[in-house]
Design a protein around this motif. Structure first.
Motif, PDB file in Angstrom:
ATOM      1  N   ALA A  72       0.846  -1.197   0.000  1.00  0.00           N
ATOM      2  CA  ALA A  72       0.000   0.000   0.000  1.00  0.00           C
ATOM      3  C   ALA A  72       0.881   1.245   0.000  1.00  0.00           C
ATOM      4  O   ALA A  72       2.035   1.204   0.456  1.00  0.00           O
ATOM      5  CB  ALA A  72      -0.915   0.016   1.219  1.00  0.00           C
ATOM      6  N   TYR A  73       0.306   2.338  -0.498  1.00  0.00           N
ATOM      7  CA  TYR A  73       1.054   3.597  -0.576  1.00  0.00           C
ATOM      8  C   TYR A  73       0.103   4.767  -0.375  1.00  0.00           C
ATOM      9  O   TYR A  73      -0.983   4.808  -0.968  1.00  0.00           O
ATOM     10  CB  TYR A  73       1.720   3.714  -1.946  1.00  0.00           C
ATOM     11  N   MET A  74       0.503   5.704   0.475  1.00  0.00           N
ATOM     12  CA  MET A  74      -0.267   6.933   0.670  1.00  0.00           C
ATOM     13  C   MET A  74       0.694   8.117   0.647  1.00  0.00           C
ATOM     14  O   MET A  74       1.779   8.069   1.225  1.00  0.00           O
ATOM     15  CB  MET A  74      -1.040   6.914   1.994  1.00  0.00           C
ATOM     16  N   LYS A  75       0.258   9.181  -0.023  1.00  0.00           N
ATOM     17  CA  LYS A  75       1.057  10.405  -0.102  1.00  0.00           C
ATOM     18  C   LYS A  75       0.152  11.607   0.086  1.00  0.00           C
ATOM     19  O   LYS A  75      -0.913  11.705  -0.524  1.00  0.00           O
ATOM     20  CB  LYS A  75       1.768  10.505  -1.457  1.00  0.00           C
ATOM     21  N   GLY A  76       0.571  12.526   0.939  1.00  0.00           N
ATOM     22  CA  GLY A  76      -0.211  13.736   1.167  1.00  0.00           C
ATOM     23  C   GLY A  76       0.676  14.954   1.276  1.00  0.00           C
ATOM     24  O   GLY A  76       1.788  14.886   1.803  1.00  0.00           O
TER      25      GLY A  76
END
Length: 304
Positions: free
Chosen positions: A141-145
């Motif tokens: 999984a990958y999250m970027k903010g």
């Protein structure tokens, strides 16, 4: 006769002077009107910026009470109308100048299970409207903010309150829940990322007994908080970027593409028993009267 000629000349000069004055005044008014018109056009050209964050796979929990006395939760597709939904407007709204999606929270009676704090926070839904489809570390999984703290209150000692801006939350499958006799699907959060005193702080979970196996791992009291980690950079109230990269047995947190914290080993490996989901927004960490915080998200993306 001479007097008549003199008076006539004076009259002609006066007429010419007045005509010239009227002409110049008309020209001046004309140019003034043009300038005003140009200013109006310039003002009209200023574009409204709306958030480009895709909310089709997120639900949101706010500090407002629902009819059952719990925290208000709005799922897709209703969340897509957040800009006109009166239930959401006070807590989740566009900044049309910055083009951000803003999350406002304060202490209220609208709290969720196992916490005393309120929030204006997004919850990932891989299948819109469904909390039962989630991911494991083996899935990746990958999250970027990209975000910043717009405003946050201070406590009685003048110290800023803290706020959780990103999470990875564990979740029991229905089978795991029934196996250990738990009433709900709640599991501990593996990751909490805080804004605290102008810095980014990371907290994770560790096993109390690294020899635990099987259904022992599913109980919340099998896990403890680690000692935490602070990134060196002080972000303060400036814009910053966070990335969360998940793979089997490994978790990497990246601040501004140049500072990294890597978690791997037995704790990460055994966490693989859980399903997970991302969270992002404003999980405010104070019950002080009059306390509040606003978190601005410039962008937010998730992939698997």
């Amino acid at each position: 006769m001479k007097n008549i000629r003199r008076d006539l000349l004076r009259f002609m000069f006066l007429a010419i002077f007045l005509s010239t004055n009227v002409f110049l005044q008309a020209q001046e008014n004309k140019y003034s009107d043009i300038k005003i018109e140009k200013r109006k056009k310039k003002k009209k050209r200023k574009k409204v910026k709306l958030s480009k964050i895709d909310l089709s796979h997120w639900s949101v929990t706010t500090p407002e009470l629902n009819r059952k006395g719990g925290a208000m939760n709005i799922e897709p597709p209703e969340i897509l109308d957040y800009a006109t939904d009166e239930r959401l407007i006070p807590y989740m709204y566009n900044d049309s100048i910055k083009g951000t999606l803003d999350f406002y929270a304060f202490p209220s009676n609208a709290t969720t299970a196992n916490t005393k704090y309120s929030r204006s926070e997004l919850r990932e839904q891989m299948v819109p409207g469904d909390n039962n489809t989630n991911w494991t570390f083996a899935d990746g999984a990958y999250m970027k903010g990209k975000l910043r703290i717009e405003d946050i209150s201070r406590d009685a000692n003048g110290k800023y309150h803290k706020v959780i801006i990103m999470q990875i939350h564990g979740r029991l499958t229905n089978e795991q829940r029934d196996l250990i006799g738990q009433k709900d699907n709640n599991a501990p959060p593996m990751l909490k990322i805080y804004w605290q005193d102008g810095k980014v702080r990371v907290k994770t979970k560790v096993l109390k007994n690294i020899n635990a196996t099987g259904d022992e791992l599913l109980h919340e009291d099998a896990w403890d908080n680690d000692e935490g980690f602070n990134f060196e950079q002080k972000v303060g109230f400036r814009k910053f970027t966070l990335e969360v990269k998940i793979s089997e047995g490994k978790m990497v947190i990246v601040l501004n593409k140049n500072e990294f914290k890597v978690y791997k080993g037995i704790h990460m490996e055994k966490w693989g028993v859980f399903e997970n989901y991302f969270k992002a927004g404003n999980y405010f960490q104070s019950r002080d009267q009059g306390a509040h915080a606003t978190v601005k998200y410039y962008s937010l993306e998730v992939s698997h």
